[in-house]
Design an enzyme around this catalytic site. Structure first.
Site, PDB file in Angstrom:
ATOM      1  N   LYS A  21      -7.049  -2.304  -2.126  1.00  0.00           N
ATOM      2  CA  LYS A  21      -8.341  -1.968  -2.738  1.00  0.00           C
ATOM      3  C   LYS A  21      -9.494  -2.715  -2.056  1.00  0.00           C
ATOM      4  O   LYS A  21     -10.567  -2.176  -1.854  1.00  0.00           O
ATOM      5  CB  LYS A  21      -8.296  -2.328  -4.224  1.00  0.00           C
ATOM      6  CG  LYS A  21      -9.340  -1.635  -5.047  1.00  0.00           C
ATOM      7  CD  LYS A  21      -9.293  -2.099  -6.485  1.00  0.00           C
ATOM      8  CE  LYS A  21      -8.060  -1.578  -7.173  1.00  0.00           C
ATOM      9  NZ  LYS A  21      -7.834  -2.237  -8.466  1.00  0.00           N
ATOM     10  N   ASN A  29       0.452   3.598  -7.246  1.00  0.00           N
ATOM     11  CA  ASN A  29       1.909   3.650  -7.081  1.00  0.00           C
ATOM     12  C   ASN A  29       2.597   4.434  -8.195  1.00  0.00           C
ATOM     13  O   ASN A  29       2.266   4.291  -9.356  1.00  0.00           O
ATOM     14  CB  ASN A  29       2.475   2.225  -7.066  1.00  0.00           C
ATOM     15  CG  ASN A  29       2.149   1.490  -5.786  1.00  0.00           C
ATOM     16  OD1 ASN A  29       0.978   1.323  -5.450  1.00  0.00           O
ATOM     17  ND2 ASN A  29       3.161   1.072  -5.066  1.00  0.00           N
ATOM     18  N   GLU A  79       2.844   5.899  -2.504  1.00  0.00           N
ATOM     19  CA  GLU A  79       1.506   5.374  -2.783  1.00  0.00           C
ATOM     20  C   GLU A  79       0.469   6.430  -2.444  1.00  0.00           C
ATOM     21  O   GLU A  79       0.408   6.906  -1.313  1.00  0.00           O
ATOM     22  CB  GLU A  79       1.238   4.123  -1.937  1.00  0.00           C
ATOM     23  CG  GLU A  79       2.295   3.045  -2.118  1.00  0.00           C
ATOM     24  CD  GLU A  79       1.897   1.741  -1.447  1.00  0.00           C
ATOM     25  OE1 GLU A  79       0.686   1.466  -1.328  1.00  0.00           O
ATOM     26  OE2 GLU A  79       2.810   1.016  -1.031  1.00  0.00           O
ATOM     27  N   HIS A  84     -11.549  10.093  -3.538  1.00  0.00           N
ATOM     28  CA  HIS A  84     -12.606  10.191  -4.542  1.00  0.00           C
ATOM     29  C   HIS A  84     -12.937   8.762  -4.977  1.00  0.00           C
ATOM     30  O   HIS A  84     -12.059   7.901  -4.966  1.00  0.00           O
ATOM     31  CB  HIS A  84     -12.112  10.999  -5.759  1.00  0.00           C
ATOM     32  CG  HIS A  84     -13.135  11.133  -6.839  1.00  0.00           C
ATOM     33  ND1 HIS A  84     -14.212  11.996  -6.730  1.00  0.00           N
ATOM     34  CD2 HIS A  84     -13.251  10.511  -8.046  1.00  0.00           C
ATOM     35  CE1 HIS A  84     -14.941  11.894  -7.835  1.00  0.00           C
ATOM     36  NE2 HIS A  84     -14.387  11.011  -8.641  1.00  0.00           N
ATOM     37  N   TYR A  91      -4.612   2.504 -13.984  1.00  0.00           N
ATOM     38  CA  TYR A  91      -3.227   2.078 -14.284  1.00  0.00           C
ATOM     39  C   TYR A  91      -2.838   2.643 -15.645  1.00  0.00           C
ATOM     40  O   TYR A  91      -3.636   2.665 -16.579  1.00  0.00           O
ATOM     41  CB  TYR A  91      -3.134   0.549 -14.342  1.00  0.00           C
ATOM     42  CG  TYR A  91      -3.294  -0.125 -12.994  1.00  0.00           C
ATOM     43  CD1 TYR A  91      -2.313  -0.014 -12.023  1.00  0.00           C
ATOM     44  CD2 TYR A  91      -4.427  -0.887 -12.711  1.00  0.00           C
ATOM     45  CE1 TYR A  91      -2.450  -0.640 -10.784  1.00  0.00           C
ATOM     46  CE2 TYR A  91      -4.576  -1.522 -11.484  1.00  0.00           C
ATOM     47  CZ  TYR A  91      -3.583  -1.391 -10.525  1.00  0.00           C
ATOM     48  OH  TYR A  91      -3.732  -2.010  -9.318  1.00  0.00           O
ATOM     49  N   PHE A 109      -0.645   2.530   5.944  1.00  0.00           N
ATOM     50  CA  PHE A 109      -0.648   1.663   4.781  1.00  0.00           C
ATOM     51  C   PHE A 109       0.263   0.433   4.779  1.00  0.00           C
ATOM     52  O   PHE A 109       0.296  -0.289   3.832  1.00  0.00           O
ATOM     53  CB  PHE A 109      -0.367   2.494   3.529  1.00  0.00           C
ATOM     54  CG  PHE A 109      -1.273   3.668   3.371  1.00  0.00           C
ATOM     55  CD1 PHE A 109      -2.373   3.831   4.205  1.00  0.00           C
ATOM     56  CD2 PHE A 109      -1.039   4.615   2.399  1.00  0.00           C
ATOM     57  CE1 PHE A 109      -3.221   4.921   4.059  1.00  0.00           C
ATOM     58  CE2 PHE A 109      -1.883   5.706   2.247  1.00  0.00           C
ATOM     59  CZ  PHE A 109      -2.961   5.853   3.082  1.00  0.00           C
TER      60      PHE A 109
HETATM   61  P1  ADP Z   1      -1.672  -2.026  -6.415  1.00  0.00           P
HETATM   62  O1  ADP Z   1      -0.986  -3.013  -5.527  1.00  0.00           O
HETATM   63  O2  ADP Z   1      -1.542  -2.387  -7.889  1.00  0.00           O
HETATM   64  O3  ADP Z   1      -1.237  -0.612  -6.141  1.00  0.00           O
HETATM   65  P2  ADP Z   1      -4.173  -1.407  -5.024  1.00  0.00           P
HETATM   66  O4  ADP Z   1      -5.073  -2.421  -4.392  1.00  0.00           O
HETATM   67  O5  ADP Z   1      -3.379  -0.528  -4.107  1.00  0.00           O
HETATM   68  O6  ADP Z   1      -3.235  -2.166  -6.069  1.00  0.00           O
HETATM   69  O7  ADP Z   1      -5.089  -0.515  -5.982  1.00  0.00           O
HETATM   70  C1  ADP Z   1      -4.502   0.599  -6.629  1.00  0.00           C
HETATM   71  C2  ADP Z   1      -5.171   0.920  -7.954  1.00  0.00           C
HETATM   72  O8  ADP Z   1      -6.572   1.162  -7.758  1.00  0.00           O
HETATM   73  C3  ADP Z   1      -4.622   2.199  -8.549  1.00  0.00           C
HETATM   74  O9  ADP Z   1      -3.458   1.972  -9.329  1.00  0.00           O
HETATM   75  C4  ADP Z   1      -5.803   2.705  -9.390  1.00  0.00           C
HETATM   76  O10 ADP Z   1      -5.712   2.206 -10.710  1.00  0.00           O
HETATM   77  C5  ADP Z   1      -7.030   2.127  -8.685  1.00  0.00           C
HETATM   78  N1  ADP Z   1      -7.805   3.111  -7.909  1.00  0.00           N
HETATM   79  C6  ADP Z   1      -9.164   3.221  -7.977  1.00  0.00           C
HETATM   80  N2  ADP Z   1      -9.624   4.184  -7.152  1.00  0.00           N
HETATM   81  C7  ADP Z   1      -8.526   4.720  -6.528  1.00  0.00           C
HETATM   82  C8  ADP Z   1      -8.354   5.774  -5.572  1.00  0.00           C
HETATM   83  N3  ADP Z   1      -9.408   6.468  -5.086  1.00  0.00           N
HETATM   84  N4  ADP Z   1      -7.093   6.071  -5.169  1.00  0.00           N
HETATM   85  C9  ADP Z   1      -6.037   5.358  -5.647  1.00  0.00           C
HETATM   86  N5  ADP Z   1      -6.128   4.360  -6.566  1.00  0.00           N
HETATM   87  C10 ADP Z   1      -7.362   4.025  -7.011  1.00  0.00           C
HETATM   88 MG    MG Z   2      -1.252   0.230  -4.175  1.00  0.00          MG
END
Ligand code: ADP
Ligand code: MG
Length: 170
Positions: A21, A29, A79, A84, A91, A109
């Protein structure tokens, strides 16, 4: 791949906190129950397709299917990066995806974690951005656009969590 398009649905769970993020590429996930039920011919790599959170709008997405480092690479992970900008995390919500096409083998990734720091080479970030651009263009093809009209994306999601539905059986 015979199983494409492949329709999957499941609750968004926490990943391994690799900080994607922070790099502007969050990946939602799927739980193990969804990953374990993938058709056998769906190989690891980067896919493009459609995604919807709960009963919301349908967006373009790119998905990485790879080996999950948390389980010493013995289990797969799925993943999804939704193309968007969301105001909030989602979550616990139900993510529905249609995997439509394959972009390339696994490489995307995947980050290197050294002493707790996440390291993503510039080259890799560039590759992910190029995957996103490819997904955007391919999904505008009429045969891909029509998948948004599938029954799968029209039904309320609450009763049908954690499913894999092979497109050919819909
Ligand atoms: P994690 O290790 O928990 O997967 P990430 O840094 O990969 O953490 O962030 C993933 C989370 O970000 C998703 O579970 C979702 O809640 C949030 N999120 C916000 N915007 C998006 C997006 N455009 N695509 C995917 N996940 C997003
Ligand atoms: Mg993730």
């Amino acid at each position: 791949m015979r199983s494409l398009p492949c329709f999957c649905r499941g609750q968004v769970v926490r990943g391994f906190g690799r900080g994607s993020k922070d790099l502007g590429i969050p990946t939602a996930n799927f739980p193990e129950s969804v990953v374990d039920n993938l058709p056998a011919d769906i190989s690891t790599g980067i896919y493009y397709g459609w995604a919807r959170m709960d009963n919301g709008d349908i967006h373009k997405m790119v998905m990485s299917i790879g080996w999950n480092p948390y389980y010493k690479n013995t289990k797969k992970s799925m993943e999804t990066h939704v193309i968007h900008t969301f105001k909030e995390d989602f979550y616990g919500q139900i993510l529905s995806v249609a995997m439509v096409g394959y972009i390339r083998p696994e490489r995307g990734f995947k980050s290197l974690v050294t002493h707790g720091c996440v390291f993503l080479p510039d080259e890799l970030i560039a590759a992910i951005h190029s995957d996103i651009e490819e997904a955007k263009i391919k999904l505008d093809l009429p045969e891909h656009l029509k998948l948004k009209e599938q029954h799968f994306f029209k039904t309320p999601v609450s009763t049908t969590a954690n499913q894999i539905l092979n497109g050919h059986r819909l």
